[in-house]
Design a protein around this motif. Structure first.
Motif, PDB file in Angstrom:
ATOM      1  N   LEU A 265       0.825  -1.211   0.000  1.00 34.67           N
ATOM      2  CA  LEU A 265       0.000   0.000   0.000  1.00 34.67           C
ATOM      3  C   LEU A 265       0.860   1.262   0.000  1.00 34.67           C
ATOM      4  CD1 LEU A 265      -2.880  -0.985   2.453  1.00 34.67           C
ATOM      5  CD2 LEU A 265      -3.007  -0.677  -0.027  1.00 34.67           C
ATOM      6  N   PHE A 266       2.014   1.210   0.661  1.00 34.08           N
ATOM      7  CA  PHE A 266       2.903   2.363   0.656  1.00 34.08           C
ATOM      8  C   PHE A 266       3.636   2.493  -0.677  1.00 34.08           C
ATOM      9  CE2 PHE A 266       7.351   3.748   1.185  1.00 34.08           C
ATOM     10  CZ  PHE A 266       7.142   5.066   1.538  1.00 34.08           C
ATOM     11  N   LEU A 267       4.047   1.376  -1.251  1.00 35.72           N
ATOM     12  CA  LEU A 267       4.865   1.405  -2.459  1.00 35.72           C
ATOM     13  C   LEU A 267       4.060   1.678  -3.718  1.00 35.72           C
ATOM     14  CD1 LEU A 267       7.135  -1.662  -1.643  1.00 35.72           C
ATOM     15  CD2 LEU A 267       7.801   0.748  -1.550  1.00 35.72           C
TER      16      LEU A 267
ATOM     17  N   LEU B  24      11.126   5.240  -9.316  1.00 33.59           N
ATOM     18  CA  LEU B  24      11.421   5.381  -7.892  1.00 33.59           C
ATOM     19  C   LEU B  24      11.566   4.019  -7.218  1.00 33.59           C
ATOM     20  CD1 LEU B  24       9.014   8.315  -6.944  1.00 33.59           C
ATOM     21  CD2 LEU B  24      11.501   8.407  -7.148  1.00 33.59           C
ATOM     22  N   LEU B  25      10.793   3.039  -7.664  1.00 27.89           N
ATOM     23  CA  LEU B  25      10.877   1.699  -7.078  1.00 27.89           C
ATOM     24  C   LEU B  25      12.221   1.047  -7.390  1.00 27.89           C
ATOM     25  CD1 LEU B  25       7.263   0.409  -7.816  1.00 27.89           C
ATOM     26  CD2 LEU B  25       8.207   1.039  -5.594  1.00 27.89           C
ATOM     27  N   THR B  26      12.661   1.148  -8.639  1.00 28.65           N
ATOM     28  CA  THR B  26      13.969   0.587  -8.981  1.00 28.65           C
ATOM     29  C   THR B  26      15.083   1.351  -8.274  1.00 28.65           C
ATOM     30  OG1 THR B  26      13.998   1.980 -10.976  1.00 28.65           O
ATOM     31  CG2 THR B  26      13.215  -0.291 -11.214  1.00 28.65           C
ATOM     32  N   GLY B  27      14.883   2.659  -8.054  1.00 25.74           N
ATOM     33  CA  GLY B  27      15.861   3.427  -7.288  1.00 25.74           C
ATOM     34  C   GLY B  27      15.954   2.941  -5.850  1.00 25.74           C
ATOM     35  N   MET B  28      14.817   2.518  -5.268  1.00 23.73           N
ATOM     36  CA  MET B  28      14.844   1.956  -3.916  1.00 23.73           C
ATOM     37  C   MET B  28      15.686   0.685  -3.879  1.00 23.73           C
ATOM     38  SD  MET B  28      10.928   2.379  -2.569  1.00 23.73           S
ATOM     39  CE  MET B  28      10.154   3.986  -2.376  1.00 23.73           C
TER      40      MET B  28
ATOM     41  N   TRP C 250       8.085  -7.137  -5.177  1.00 16.56           N
ATOM     42  CA  TRP C 250       9.516  -7.443  -5.112  1.00 16.56           C
ATOM     43  C   TRP C 250      10.241  -6.470  -4.181  1.00 16.56           C
ATOM     44  CZ3 TRP C 250      12.867 -11.159  -6.361  1.00 16.56           C
ATOM     45  CH2 TRP C 250      14.224 -10.846  -6.432  1.00 16.56           C
ATOM     46  N   VAL C 251       9.928  -5.191  -4.314  1.00 12.68           N
ATOM     47  CA  VAL C 251      10.561  -4.182  -3.460  1.00 12.68           C
ATOM     48  C   VAL C 251      10.160  -4.399  -2.000  1.00 12.68           C
ATOM     49  CG1 VAL C 251      10.707  -1.714  -2.950  1.00 12.68           C
ATOM     50  CG2 VAL C 251      10.731  -2.495  -5.320  1.00 12.68           C
ATOM     51  N   ALA C 252       8.889  -4.718  -1.759  1.00  8.70           N
ATOM     52  CA  ALA C 252       8.439  -4.956  -0.390  1.00  8.70           C
ATOM     53  C   ALA C 252       9.175  -6.151   0.219  1.00  8.70           C
ATOM     54  CB  ALA C 252       6.930  -5.199  -0.378  1.00  8.70           C
ATOM     55  N   GLU C 253       9.367  -7.186  -0.562  1.00  2.80           N
ATOM     56  CA  GLU C 253      10.068  -8.377  -0.063  1.00  2.80           C
ATOM     57  C   GLU C 253      11.527  -8.065   0.249  1.00  2.80           C
ATOM     58  OE1 GLU C 253      11.345 -12.833  -1.660  1.00  2.80           O
ATOM     59  OE2 GLU C 253       9.791 -11.689  -2.710  1.00  2.80           O
TER      60      GLU C 253
ATOM     61  N   ARG D   5      16.421  -8.158 -13.602  1.00  6.00           N
ATOM     62  CA  ARG D   5      15.090  -8.721 -13.797  1.00  6.00           C
ATOM     63  C   ARG D   5      13.997  -7.757 -13.334  1.00  6.00           C
ATOM     64  NH1 ARG D   5      15.678 -14.171 -10.535  1.00  6.00           N
ATOM     65  NH2 ARG D   5      16.719 -12.656  -9.166  1.00  6.00           N
ATOM     66  N   ALA D   6      14.326  -6.864 -12.403  1.00  2.00           N
ATOM     67  CA  ALA D   6      13.323  -5.935 -11.889  1.00  2.00           C
ATOM     68  C   ALA D   6      12.792  -5.011 -12.982  1.00  2.00           C
ATOM     69  CB  ALA D   6      13.907  -5.118 -10.744  1.00  2.00           C
ATOM     70  N   LYS D   7      13.621  -4.709 -13.987  1.00  2.00           N
ATOM     71  CA  LYS D   7      13.204  -3.802 -15.051  1.00  2.00           C
ATOM     72  C   LYS D   7      12.142  -4.426 -15.957  1.00  2.00           C
ATOM     73  CE  LYS D   7      17.705  -1.522 -15.079  1.00  2.00           C
ATOM     74  NZ  LYS D   7      18.898  -1.164 -15.875  1.00  2.00           N
ATOM     75  N   THR D   8      12.048  -5.753 -15.960  1.00  2.87           N
ATOM     76  CA  THR D   8      11.083  -6.434 -16.811  1.00  2.87           C
ATOM     77  C   THR D   8       9.768  -6.732 -16.090  1.00  2.87           C
ATOM     78  OG1 THR D   8      11.928  -8.620 -16.200  1.00  2.87           O
ATOM     79  CG2 THR D   8      13.005  -7.502 -18.043  1.00  2.87           C
ATOM     80  N   LEU D   9       9.696  -6.443 -14.809  1.00  2.00           N
ATOM     81  CA  LEU D   9       8.497  -6.755 -14.037  1.00  2.00           C
ATOM     82  C   LEU D   9       7.402  -5.720 -14.273  1.00  2.00           C
ATOM     83  CD1 LEU D   9      10.113  -7.718 -10.597  1.00  2.00           C
ATOM     84  CD2 LEU D   9       9.315  -9.274 -12.396  1.00  2.00           C
ATOM     85  N   ARG D  10       6.176  -6.169 -14.159  1.00  2.00           N
ATOM     86  CA  ARG D  10       5.058  -5.228 -14.178  1.00  2.00           C
ATOM     87  C   ARG D  10       5.005  -4.464 -12.852  1.00  2.00           C
ATOM     88  NH1 ARG D  10       0.097  -9.019 -15.614  1.00  2.00           N
ATOM     89  NH2 ARG D  10       1.173 -10.237 -13.992  1.00  2.00           N
ATOM     90  N   LYS D  11       4.207  -3.382 -12.827  1.00  2.00           N
ATOM     91  CA  LYS D  11       4.196  -2.518 -11.652  1.00  2.00           C
ATOM     92  C   LYS D  11       3.826  -3.301 -10.383  1.00  2.00           C
ATOM     93  CE  LYS D  11       3.975   1.342  -9.212  1.00  2.00           C
ATOM     94  NZ  LYS D  11       3.043   2.415  -9.559  1.00  2.00           N
ATOM     95  N   THR D  12       2.759  -4.094 -10.440  1.00  2.00           N
ATOM     96  CA  THR D  12       2.341  -4.822  -9.236  1.00  2.00           C
ATOM     97  C   THR D  12       3.399  -5.824  -8.803  1.00  2.00           C
ATOM     98  OG1 THR D  12       1.138  -6.370 -10.664  1.00  2.00           O
ATOM     99  CG2 THR D  12      -0.112  -4.531  -9.716  1.00  2.00           C
TER     100      THR D  12
END
Length: 332
Positions: free
Chosen positions: A233-235, A242-246, A268-271, A256-263
């Motif tokens: 909910l925060f992300l 900004l997510l990839t910057g985190m 992934w970032v939360a994990e 692989r993160a660049k190929t992921l969809r937003k959800t």
């Protein structure tokens, strides 16, 4: 013409400042200008008793400006208003939890607030209570309760309300009967839940509130990662950039993160944040880090700071072995 008339009138009244100017139509120059200045009381030079009193009346003391600590700068690059509100919302809730767990810091915050209201007489308002102290809990319309942060504090207060109702006593009698530690805990929770450092817009930065938040965070050694790390909910309001910057900031960058969809990227970032107990720096209310005190300033270096007194005539810069090696490779 107006400036000339002011200068002329000031000459006639001993150079005193003009405080009132009256203008109206006139046939000669089109406008008539008259200047007025307050009448200055005549003081007898020989009367030593009157002169000091007159001086005290005419010279008001300068207004006192209280000092402030340096406030942390907000991170607004690439951040819209909604995201800024989300960030400051979560940061506020993190500080609520930290302050609720430190009654000593909460007591300091409350006493400071009482001093501001009753002694400085700032934001004084009447209420139905015998103590004219106004307060409100942090509960923005579009916010959410984060169970591990402010939600925990709200549960504590609900348990205390239940205990008070079961006692059958008035609030004052019930609080008076609490042990000192219980009183301090309740004080910390009430003070913490009144915190509000939320900012709705990137151009509505509350610098004084930020400075206070930085001081409080240092007092209670606030660490939001003890209870919470960024969740979906925060992300979600963050952009993919900004997510990839985190991920890069926490040392978890992955192609692989660049190929992921937003959800998928949000999950992934939360994990990764949970594994590393990491949160963005904007949620920590950390004050700016001062430069290393052992490092001489540029002015000190220019003045020869750090150079032995025996080295007279030697410049402020010393050539190190690493520097000599770099100069040698350049010359080659």
């Amino acid at each position: 013409m107006i400036h000339a008339r002011i200068a002329s009138d000031q000459t006639g009244c001993g150079g005193r400042v003009v405080t009132t100017m009256v203008m109206w139509p006139a046939t000669g120059a089109g406008v008539e200008v008259r200047c007025y200045t307050p009448e200055e009381p005549e003081v007898d030079d020989g009367d030593e008793d009157v002169a000091p009193e007159t001086a005290r009346r005419t010279s008001a003391p300068p207004a006192y400006i209280p000092p402030e600590v340096e406030a942390p700068e907000p991170e607004t690059e690439g951040v819209n208003h909604a995201l800024h509100a989300v960030r400051t919302d979560v940061a506020t809730r993190g500080l609520i939890r930290a302050l609720a767990d430190d009654p000593g810091a909460a007591l300091t915050a409350l006493i400071a607030r009482l001093f501001t209201v009753l002694v400085r007489r700032a934001h004084v308002a009447r209420s139905d209570s015998a103590l004219a102290i106004t307060a409100s809990g942090f509960n923005p319309a579009n916010g959410r309760v984060i169970e591990a942060l402010d939600g925990d504090v709200r549960r504590r207060l609900e348990d205390r309300r239940t205990a008070w109702e079961a006692s059958g006593e008035t609030v004052i009698a019930w609080v008076h009967g609490l042990a000192h530690g219980e009183k301090m805990g309740l004080l910390a929770e009430l003070t913490a839940i009144s915190l509000d450092v939320r900012e709705e817009k990137t151009f509505s930065i509350r610098r004084s509130a930020r400075a206070e938040a930085a001081e409080l965070a240092a007092l209670c050694q606030a660490d939001i990662t003890l209870h919470w790390t960024p969740d979906a909910l925060f992300l979600q309001p963050h952009s993919k950039g900004l997510l990839t910057g985190m991920l890069e900031t926490m040392g978890a960058e992955d192609e692989r993160a660049k190929t992921l969809r937003k959800t998928e990227l949000v999950d992934w970032v939360a994990e990764q944040a949970a594994q590393r107990a990491w949160v963005p720096a904007a949620l920590c209310w950390a004050a700016p880090i001062n430069a290393d005190q052992d490092t001489p300033d540029i002015e000190d270096q220019a003045a020869g700071g750090g150079v032995d007194d025996d080295d007279e005539g030697v410049g402020a810069f010393a050539v190190t072995p690493a520097g000599e090696a770099a100069l040698g490779s350049s010359a080659a």
